[in-house]
Design an enzyme around this catalytic site. Structure first.
Site, PDB file in Angstrom:
ATOM      1  N   ASN A 213      44.034  48.900  12.270  1.00 24.60           N
ATOM      2  CA  ASN A 213      43.804  47.625  12.956  1.00 24.60           C
ATOM      3  C   ASN A 213      42.295  47.384  13.043  1.00 24.60           C
ATOM      4  OD1 ASN A 213      42.758  48.730  15.551  1.00 24.60           O
ATOM      5  ND2 ASN A 213      44.771  49.683  15.593  1.00 24.60           N
ATOM      6  N   LYS A 291      50.342  59.423  -4.444  1.00 23.58           N
ATOM      7  CA  LYS A 291      50.073  57.985  -4.410  1.00 23.58           C
ATOM      8  C   LYS A 291      51.293  57.237  -4.939  1.00 23.58           C
ATOM      9  CE  LYS A 291      47.151  54.357  -6.135  1.00 23.58           C
ATOM     10  NZ  LYS A 291      46.378  53.911  -7.275  1.00 23.58           N
ATOM     11  N   ASP A 310      53.092  57.246  22.857  1.00 24.23           N
ATOM     12  CA  ASP A 310      52.234  56.359  23.662  1.00 24.23           C
ATOM     13  C   ASP A 310      51.350  57.253  24.538  1.00 24.23           C
ATOM     14  OD1 ASP A 310      51.146  54.680  25.709  1.00 24.23           O
ATOM     15  OD2 ASP A 310      52.592  53.152  25.093  1.00 24.23           O
ATOM     16  N   PHE A 329      43.901  49.634  28.473  1.00 30.97           N
ATOM     17  CA  PHE A 329      43.402  48.347  27.999  1.00 30.97           C
ATOM     18  C   PHE A 329      44.579  47.575  27.428  1.00 30.97           C
ATOM     19  CE2 PHE A 329      38.759  47.772  27.822  1.00 30.97           C
ATOM     20  CZ  PHE A 329      38.389  48.931  28.488  1.00 30.97           C
ATOM     21  N   LYS A 343      52.502  45.360  31.607  1.00 30.49           N
ATOM     22  CA  LYS A 343      52.130  46.612  30.935  1.00 30.49           C
ATOM     23  C   LYS A 343      51.672  47.667  31.940  1.00 30.49           C
ATOM     24  CE  LYS A 343      50.776  45.771  26.719  1.00 30.49           C
ATOM     25  NZ  LYS A 343      49.875  45.296  25.660  1.00 30.49           N
ATOM     26  N   LYS A 347      53.598  51.159  31.863  1.00 27.27           N
ATOM     27  CA  LYS A 347      52.909  52.390  31.431  1.00 27.27           C
ATOM     28  C   LYS A 347      52.732  53.366  32.585  1.00 27.27           C
ATOM     29  CE  LYS A 347      51.243  50.697  27.282  1.00 27.27           C
ATOM     30  NZ  LYS A 347      51.069  51.303  25.976  1.00 27.27           N
TER      31      LYS A 347
HETATM   32  O1  C5P Z   1      51.248  48.797  24.541  1.00 29.15           O
HETATM   33  P1  C5P Z   1      49.867  48.457  24.141  1.00 29.15           P
HETATM   34  O2  C5P Z   1      49.458  49.090  22.856  1.00 29.15           O
HETATM   35  O3  C5P Z   1      49.533  47.021  24.147  1.00 29.15           O
HETATM   36  O4  C5P Z   1      48.999  49.089  25.306  1.00 29.15           O
HETATM   37  C1  C5P Z   1      47.630  49.156  25.234  1.00 29.15           C
HETATM   38  C2  C5P Z   1      47.145  50.357  26.002  1.00 29.15           C
HETATM   39  O5  C5P Z   1      47.965  51.477  25.719  1.00 29.15           O
HETATM   40  C3  C5P Z   1      45.754  50.766  25.596  1.00 29.15           C
HETATM   41  O6  C5P Z   1      45.137  51.340  26.726  1.00 29.15           O
HETATM   42  C4  C5P Z   1      45.991  51.812  24.539  1.00 29.15           C
HETATM   43  O7  C5P Z   1      44.912  52.718  24.435  1.00 29.15           O
HETATM   44  C5  C5P Z   1      47.235  52.475  25.038  1.00 29.15           C
HETATM   45  N1  C5P Z   1      48.115  52.999  23.989  1.00 29.15           N
HETATM   46  C6  C5P Z   1      48.223  54.333  23.822  1.00 29.15           C
HETATM   47  N2  C5P Z   1      49.082  54.848  22.885  1.00 29.15           N
HETATM   48  C7  C5P Z   1      49.805  54.014  22.127  1.00 29.15           C
HETATM   49  C8  C5P Z   1      49.700  52.640  22.284  1.00 29.15           C
HETATM   50  C9  C5P Z   1      48.842  52.163  23.228  1.00 29.15           C
HETATM   51  O8  C5P Z   1      47.554  55.090  24.523  1.00 29.15           O
HETATM   52  N3  C5P Z   1      50.623  54.525  21.230  1.00 29.15           N
END
Ligand code: C5P
Length: 402
Positions: A213, A291, A310, A329, A343, A347
């Site tokens: 990304n 590849k 996550d 974030f 969120k 989380k």
């Molecule tokens: O769910 P989303 O990706 O939008 O959430 C963003 C937050 O979750 C950010 O703080 C990001 O660093 C964290 N994140 C994470 N592991 C993931 C996805 C997101 O720590 N697999």
């Protein structure tokens, strides 16, 4: 050693060096840690062994001493004390200081130090009165150096006049006073371990392709740097970015989300965790070992994805070693605050920093950010500002919560 009260004492080659052991004795009696550098000429008047015995610390003599350099290094030696005193200071060392000459350990440390420098000159009256010495003294005063003495009286050379080193009691009092002023106020995050994730992750498709990304890592790196400058011990777990490791921060570089999680777990315990990384939500379930090849015109591979761990959710829900404060974030392109609030609850973290990452916002890769600081009970929306300023403001908020 009490790092709040430490003196680097540079002894240069004048007869008054015989008074230095007494000065060290008085200072150590008052709980001041003294580390000495002794010049070659001063060793004619007082021995390193005497200074080491009285200070209880190693005495440094040579710039290119292999053992000393590998253990401490002249830069660190010049910075680790709160204050530097040159006593006795000869006309020669004063001249070198005034001209920025660094040709031995003592003068190199004097050029490299970032601490206040006090000088107690001692020399023959004519040497003291010489226009060259007076010019050098004026220059050093302009440079911020503080002088004590010399005093009037009889000198070792038999002449009388200005040139005697300031009395030991005068120097002891001056040092005590200066140390009180020089002792920096305790840094707000001193003693805290702050863990920061930053950057994107790369998820392997085959040996040459990956899913990624647009995250630049700038916000996470700025947070790590800011936390370090507020006195924290910082571990930065970074995905692949084009940024240099922040100064004074333990930086662990990883590629994928799974590696990032492992590195984060290995860095625990931490009092504060800030998940600023844009972690890929999915990875390819079975990346190709070779590849992938185009075999025919209509041939389009199907990538089967699986969910990544996550990291923020994992950290927020740890039974053991959950950081006291977990910050996430929320990078959103629409309904920013509502999505970020949802969120925060999903989380299980304590604070959510929500930002707009739609293409027109310029947040990903840019130097500025406009964020909302969201907790269970309040939302503060901050003006657009640099990522450094955002970091500072976030950490100031955190500090007031601790
Ligand atoms: O769910 P989303 O990706 O939008 O959430 C963003 C937050 O979750 C950010 O703080 C990001 O660093 C964290 N994140 C994470 N592991 C993931 C996805 C997101 O720590 N697999």
């Amino acid at each position: 050693m009490d790092s709040k009260k430490s003196l680097l004492l540079i002894v240069s080659g004048g007869i008054a060096a015989y008074k230095i052991p007494e000065l060290i004795r008085l200072l150590t009696k008052q709980g001041i840690s003294v580390t000495c550098i002794i010049t070659k000429a001063a060793r004619q008047f007082v021995t390193p062994l005497t200074l080491a015995s009285l200070s209880g610390n190693q005495v440094y003599t040579e710039l290119f001493d292999l053992k000393d350099e590998s253990e401490i290094g002249h830069i660190q030696l010049s910075r680790q004390a709160n204050l530097v005193l040159v006593a006795p200071a000869t006309a020669s060392i004063i001249a070198k200081m005034a001209h920025g000459i660094a040709d031995d350990l003592a003068t190199t440390c004097l050029l490299a130090t970032d601490k206040p420098v006090l000088v107690a000159p001692a020399m023959n009256v004519k040497m003291w009165e010489h226009p060259a010495t007076q010019r050098n003294i004026n220059q050093l005063i302009q440079d911020g150096v503080t002088f004590y003495g010399p005093e009037d009286g009889a000198m070792a050379c038999g002449e009388t006049g200005t040139g005697r080193m300031a009395e030991i009691e005068t120097l002891t009092n001056a040092i005590r006073q200066q140390l009180e002023q020089a002792t920096p106020p305790a840094l707000p995050l001193a003693g805290k371990h702050v863990l920061v994730t930053a950057g994107p992750t790369h998820e392997k498709i085959d040996p040459v392709r990956y899913i990624a990304n647009r995250s630049s890592g700038k916000q996470g790196y700025a947070l790590a740097q800011q936390a370090a400058s507020m006195g924290a011990t910082v571990t930065l777990v970074s995905g692949p970015v084009n940024l240099a490791a922040p100064y004074g921060v333990q930086t662990v570089r990883v590629t994928s989300a799974s590696q990032m999680l492992e590195a984060v777990k290995a860095a625990l315990p931490a009092e504060i965790a800030i998940c600023a990384a844009a972690v890929a939500d999915w990875r390819v379930a079975a990346p190709s070992a070779e590849k992938m090849k185009k075999t025919g015109k209509q041939d389009v591979p199907t990538l089967v994805l699986t969910q990544n761990p996550d990291i923020l959710h994992t950290l927020s829900n740890l039974e053991q070693e959950r950081p006291e404060l977990v910050i996430g974030f929320a990078a959103e392109t629409q309904d920013i605050i509502a999505n970020a609030k949802a969120k925060l609850a999903r989380k299980g973290c304590d604070i959510m920093i929500a930002n707009d990452v739609s293409e027109q916002s310029g947040t990903f890769g840019g130097n500025d950010n406009a964020v909302h600081f969201i907790t269970k009970d309040r939302i503060s929306s901050w003006d657009r500002m640099s990522k450094q300023e955002v970091s500072n403001k976030i950490l100031q908020e955190i500090r007031s919560k601790k």
